[in-house]
Write a protein that holds these residues in place. Structure first.
Motif, PDB file in Angstrom:
ATOM      1  N   PHE A   1       0.766  -1.333  -0.003  1.00  0.00           N
ATOM      2  CA  PHE A   1      -0.010  -0.013  -0.138  1.00  0.00           C
ATOM      3  C   PHE A   1       1.182   1.531  -0.017  1.00  0.00           C
ATOM      4  O   PHE A   1       1.088   1.709   1.666  1.00  0.00           O
ATOM      5  CB  PHE A   1      -1.007   0.126   1.251  1.00  0.00           C
ATOM      6  CG  PHE A   1      -1.472  -1.224   1.382  1.00  0.00           C
ATOM      7  CD1 PHE A   1      -2.740  -1.285   0.751  1.00  0.00           C
ATOM      8  CD2 PHE A   1      -1.296  -2.194   2.259  1.00  0.00           C
ATOM      9  CE1 PHE A   1      -3.443  -2.558   0.924  1.00  0.00           C
ATOM     10  CE2 PHE A   1      -2.549  -3.251   2.756  1.00  0.00           C
ATOM     11  CZ  PHE A   1      -3.352  -3.599   1.643  1.00  0.00           C
ATOM     12  N   ALA A   2       1.115   2.023  -0.981  1.00  0.00           N
ATOM     13  CA  ALA A   2       2.265   2.611  -1.520  1.00  0.00           C
ATOM     14  C   ALA A   2       1.614   4.185  -1.005  1.00  0.00           C
ATOM     15  O   ALA A   2       2.200   5.035  -0.238  1.00  0.00           O
ATOM     16  CB  ALA A   2       2.251   3.268  -2.737  1.00  0.00           C
ATOM     17  N   TRP A   3       0.082   4.368  -0.227  1.00  0.00           N
ATOM     18  CA  TRP A   3      -0.437   5.816   0.245  1.00  0.00           C
ATOM     19  C   TRP A   3      -0.094   6.026   1.493  1.00  0.00           C
ATOM     20  O   TRP A   3      -0.401   6.814   2.410  1.00  0.00           O
ATOM     21  CB  TRP A   3      -2.151   5.343   0.273  1.00  0.00           C
ATOM     22  CG  TRP A   3      -2.558   3.263   0.171  1.00  0.00           C
ATOM     23  CD1 TRP A   3      -2.840   3.020  -0.115  1.00  0.00           C
ATOM     24  CD2 TRP A   3      -3.551   3.739   1.576  1.00  0.00           C
ATOM     25  NE1 TRP A   3      -3.827   1.824   0.432  1.00  0.00           N
ATOM     26  CE2 TRP A   3      -4.005   2.427   1.694  1.00  0.00           C
ATOM     27  CE3 TRP A   3      -3.131   4.440   3.246  1.00  0.00           C
ATOM     28  CZ2 TRP A   3      -4.098   1.836   2.866  1.00  0.00           C
ATOM     29  CZ3 TRP A   3      -3.144   3.547   4.247  1.00  0.00           C
ATOM     30  CH2 TRP A   3      -4.331   2.552   4.214  1.00  0.00           C
ATOM     31  N   VAL A   4       0.193   4.374   2.139  1.00  0.00           N
ATOM     32  CA  VAL A   4       0.752   4.393   3.255  1.00  0.00           C
ATOM     33  C   VAL A   4       1.790   5.607   3.386  1.00  0.00           C
ATOM     34  O   VAL A   4       2.068   6.265   5.114  1.00  0.00           O
ATOM     35  CB  VAL A   4       1.318   2.842   4.333  1.00  0.00           C
ATOM     36  CG1 VAL A   4       1.660   2.990   5.633  1.00  0.00           C
ATOM     37  CG2 VAL A   4       0.245   1.785   4.149  1.00  0.00           C
ATOM     38  N   PHE A   5       2.674   5.698   2.852  1.00  0.00           N
ATOM     39  CA  PHE A   5       3.975   7.316   2.913  1.00  0.00           C
ATOM     40  C   PHE A   5       2.942   8.301   3.361  1.00  0.00           C
ATOM     41  O   PHE A   5       3.078   9.227   3.906  1.00  0.00           O
ATOM     42  CB  PHE A   5       4.211   7.433   1.667  1.00  0.00           C
ATOM     43  CG  PHE A   5       5.852   5.849   1.534  1.00  0.00           C
ATOM     44  CD1 PHE A   5       6.829   6.110   1.879  1.00  0.00           C
ATOM     45  CD2 PHE A   5       4.804   4.971   0.386  1.00  0.00           C
ATOM     46  CE1 PHE A   5       7.635   4.950   1.717  1.00  0.00           C
ATOM     47  CE2 PHE A   5       5.998   3.901  -0.264  1.00  0.00           C
ATOM     48  CZ  PHE A   5       7.251   4.525   1.013  1.00  0.00           C
ATOM     49  N   TYR A   6       1.675   8.651   3.006  1.00  0.00           N
ATOM     50  CA  TYR A   6       0.843  10.084   3.378  1.00  0.00           C
ATOM     51  C   TYR A   6       1.083  10.092   4.973  1.00  0.00           C
ATOM     52  O   TYR A   6       1.392  10.763   5.473  1.00  0.00           O
ATOM     53  CB  TYR A   6      -0.454   9.798   3.033  1.00  0.00           C
ATOM     54  CG  TYR A   6      -0.240  10.672   1.066  1.00  0.00           C
ATOM     55  CD1 TYR A   6      -0.249  11.642   1.041  1.00  0.00           C
ATOM     56  CD2 TYR A   6      -0.496   9.220   0.378  1.00  0.00           C
ATOM     57  CE1 TYR A   6       0.185  11.883  -0.576  1.00  0.00           C
ATOM     58  CE2 TYR A   6      -0.632   9.542  -1.392  1.00  0.00           C
ATOM     59  CZ  TYR A   6       0.439  10.692  -1.238  1.00  0.00           C
ATOM     60  OH  TYR A   6       0.082  11.446  -2.773  1.00  0.00           O
ATOM     61  N   ILE A   7       0.196   8.472   5.413  1.00  0.00           N
ATOM     62  CA  ILE A   7       0.015   8.553   6.749  1.00  0.00           C
ATOM     63  C   ILE A   7       1.331   8.496   7.273  1.00  0.00           C
ATOM     64  O   ILE A   7       1.086   9.376   8.660  1.00  0.00           O
ATOM     65  CB  ILE A   7      -0.548   6.460   7.246  1.00  0.00           C
ATOM     66  CG1 ILE A   7      -1.923   7.040   6.350  1.00  0.00           C
ATOM     67  CG2 ILE A   7      -0.379   6.437   8.498  1.00  0.00           C
ATOM     68  CD1 ILE A   7      -3.322   5.610   6.580  1.00  0.00           C
ATOM     69  N   PHE A   8       2.387   8.344   7.218  1.00  0.00           N
ATOM     70  CA  PHE A   8       4.120   7.925   8.049  1.00  0.00           C
ATOM     71  C   PHE A   8       4.447   9.439   8.153  1.00  0.00           C
ATOM     72  O   PHE A   8       4.831  10.265   8.751  1.00  0.00           O
ATOM     73  CB  PHE A   8       4.552   7.124   7.242  1.00  0.00           C
ATOM     74  CG  PHE A   8       5.031   5.819   8.051  1.00  0.00           C
ATOM     75  CD1 PHE A   8       4.133   5.701   8.605  1.00  0.00           C
ATOM     76  CD2 PHE A   8       6.144   5.064   7.075  1.00  0.00           C
ATOM     77  CE1 PHE A   8       3.309   3.709   8.673  1.00  0.00           C
ATOM     78  CE2 PHE A   8       5.787   3.324   7.394  1.00  0.00           C
ATOM     79  CZ  PHE A   8       4.529   2.805   8.150  1.00  0.00           C
ATOM     80  N   GLY A   9       4.467   9.779   6.877  1.00  0.00           N
ATOM     81  CA  GLY A   9       4.784  11.345   6.149  1.00  0.00           C
ATOM     82  C   GLY A   9       3.797  12.403   7.302  1.00  0.00           C
ATOM     83  O   GLY A   9       4.091  13.202   8.010  1.00  0.00           O
ATOM     84  N   ALA A  10       2.861  12.231   8.125  1.00  0.00           N
ATOM     85  CA  ALA A  10       1.122  13.161   8.628  1.00  0.00           C
ATOM     86  C   ALA A  10       1.683  12.969   9.652  1.00  0.00           C
ATOM     87  O   ALA A  10       1.481  13.632  10.552  1.00  0.00           O
ATOM     88  CB  ALA A  10       0.372  12.595   7.924  1.00  0.00           C
ATOM     89  N   PHE A  11       2.218  11.701  10.215  1.00  0.00           N
ATOM     90  CA  PHE A  11       2.148  11.423  11.346  1.00  0.00           C
ATOM     91  C   PHE A  11       3.714  11.379  12.153  1.00  0.00           C
ATOM     92  O   PHE A  11       3.630  12.751  13.243  1.00  0.00           O
ATOM     93  CB  PHE A  11       2.586  10.137  11.854  1.00  0.00           C
ATOM     94  CG  PHE A  11       2.851   9.346  13.127  1.00  0.00           C
ATOM     95  CD1 PHE A  11       1.712   9.390  13.842  1.00  0.00           C
ATOM     96  CD2 PHE A  11       4.157   8.927  13.027  1.00  0.00           C
ATOM     97  CE1 PHE A  11       1.988   8.804  15.550  1.00  0.00           C
ATOM     98  CE2 PHE A  11       4.192   8.656  14.722  1.00  0.00           C
ATOM     99  CZ  PHE A  11       3.321   8.126  15.495  1.00  0.00           C
TER     100      PHE A  11
END
Length: 338
Positions: free
Chosen positions: A128-138
């Motif tokens: 799931f490449a979109w997890v990068f958004y979650i990691f970045g926001a976190f």
């Protein structure tokens, strides 16, 4: 970087051998001197540097750069962890001669738990490449939270046991005093934990909370599980000696939280840019050399400003004591002698 199963096995065996040597050297409880801590801190840093050079020779500049950026980031975040370790040691009144054993086992527990986190993170990111958004926001949120905590008054800071630790204490019971390096004893016909085991679990499980920050941070620098794991391993394995080496210096690193917040925020932005790039949006990506340069620069500036601020504060406190003591001295001097 294409890593074979054989290389993984050899790496894990090599790290296990280093841990065994570290355990053998520190098997006898003793007070760790500054000299001993300094020597072994240098040894662990040299071993990490040699591993990075090995990656450079056999894997190229990209893996080596990612390893060094990850190692420096994890090491700097680990220094922040030491503040909490100091609080834990004080909370459980750990005798000084047992502290090195507590840290050794505690860090080993943390390393195993982080390996699980890394495996899970790598599997999620590959699917799931979109997890990068979650990691970045976190990471950006964590950076802001660090700044808020740094600005708050931390004079009343106190470590509290997590729920897992409390549950273990209720289930097994805890002895009322230390029994050397024993982890379990018989008490009133029941097998109970010693405070030594409790504090080891406290160090290991508390590090899991720090992994919530550090694992996304290093995945922002590299998505290679092998580099993520080895960078974490080398950063953690020298943490015990670093605890004794800079224990007195920790209070002087007053700007460390600000520096770490900048680093985490920077990596968070890097992750978001990478996620946008993976989604087909044409945005610039931050290279590893730039990342390494920013991380090192922030840490250097943070250390210098921290030491300058600490020195200035110490001078101000000394001057205040002299001012407060002057009138009292004058009164004493003016009193007639009996």
């Amino acid at each position: 970087m294409d890593v074979s199963t054989t290389l993984w096995v050899l790496t894990i065996v090599g790290l296990a051998a280093l841990i065994a040597v570290d355990f053998f050297i520190g098997r006898k409880p003793h007070d760790v001197s500054i000299k001993e801590a300094g020597i072994w801190t240098i040894v662990w840093i040299v071993l990490a540097a040699l591993f990075g050079l090995g990656l450079l020779v056999f894997g190229g500049g990209q893996p080596a750069g990612e390893f060094f950026a990850g190692f420096i980031t994890e090491k700097s975040l680990s220094v922040d962890n030491l503040f909490v370790f100091v609080l834990i040691m004080a909370k459980f009144s750990v005798p000084s001669q047992y502290q090195q054993r507590v840290l050794l086992i505690g860090v080993l527990i943390a390393l195993v738990l982080r390996a699980v986190f890394i495996a899970a993170g790598a599997a999620i990111l590959s699917s799931f490449a979109w997890v990068f958004y979650i990691f970045g926001a976190f990471l950006i949120y964590t950076a802001w939270k660090l700044i808020q905590e740094a600005r708050a008054d931390e004079s009343e800071e106190e470590w509290e046991e997590n729920k897992l630790l409390k549950a273990a204490e209720r289930r097994f019971g805890v002895a009322d005093r230390y029994h050397g390096t024993k982890l379990w004893i018989e008490q009133n016909g029941k097998r109970v934990m010693t405070p030594m085991l409790v504090v080891m679990l406290a160090i290991g499980t508390t590090d899991v909370l720090f992994a919530l920050d550090s694992i996304p941070a290093i995945f922002g620098l590299t998505q290679d599980p092998y580099i993520v794991f080895t960078a974490n391993a080398f950063a953690l394995m020298g943490l015990r000696q670093l605890y004794f080496l800079i224990g007195g210096l920790l209070k002087k690193l007053v700007h460390l939280s600000y520096g770490l917040s900048v680093i985490l925020g920077f990596i968070g932005v890097k992750l978001v840019l990478h996620a946008l790039h993976e989604s087909g949006v044409h945005v610039p990506e931050i290279s590893i050399p730039v990342s390494l340069g920013v991380i090192c620069s922030v840490l250097i500036v943070t250390t210098i400003t921290s030491l300058m601020a600490s020195k200035k504060q110490a001078a101000a406190e000394a001057a205040q004591k002299e001012t407060e003591g002057a009138p009292q001295d004058s009164v004493e001097a003016g009193r007639p002698q009996a």
